[in-house]
Design an enzyme around this catalytic site. Sequence first.
Site: not given
Length: 215
Positions: A6, A31-33, A64, A111, A138, A174, A193, A197
């Site tokens: 991420s 993952e491009l946030r 997001r 989330h 997810k 995780r 992110t 994590q």
Amino acid sequence: MYAVASIPFTDLGQVKKLIIKSAAAGADFVELRLDYWTRKETPPFLEMIELARNYGLDVIVTVRDPEEGGVWSPPWRGEAYEMASEAGAVCDVEVKKFKELPCDRAILSVHYFRKPPREGEVRKLSQRALEAGAWAFKVATVVTDFPSYFLLFSESVHPRTAFMPMGEGTEALRLASALLGSFLNYGSVGEATAPGQVSVRQLTKALSALGGRGD
């Protein structure tokens, strides 16, 4: 099962470095946030998709929503997803808010930052994602112990479910997600992110030890 790096999309030079670092760490996806890009103009992310693919990485594009952990709500959100779709990237959108899937491969996500979902909620949302034709579903949630986490995981009816425990001290959970068969497993190559994590390198080692890379 896949490892996802991420990446906060802030400075182009930094994003390039993190894409290369992700490939070196053995990631399958980046993952491009894009919500980290706090300018009014649409971020120039298409060249980053091309760069990632040159390094053998698939790409997830995420803008997001602030209510689910995003940095801000940019005016170019819809445009960015259209561009991502045309480029063949995966798009991640919130399952509670989507009206139609923005990409052929779409992740519908949810989330929970304050408390875990109520019993049956994951089942209901995963069913919605499945019926909508989402590529994956997810769930990222605060969780305190493995038994409760396992119960939440077992609620999902989507065959491609990704689970991410969040919060301080959840790093071991995780890594345990891979043991449960989490379809996507997110890690960092720089700034985290999400709370709890772990690094992408830790994830790739865990997945390789399980012999579970890929579908």
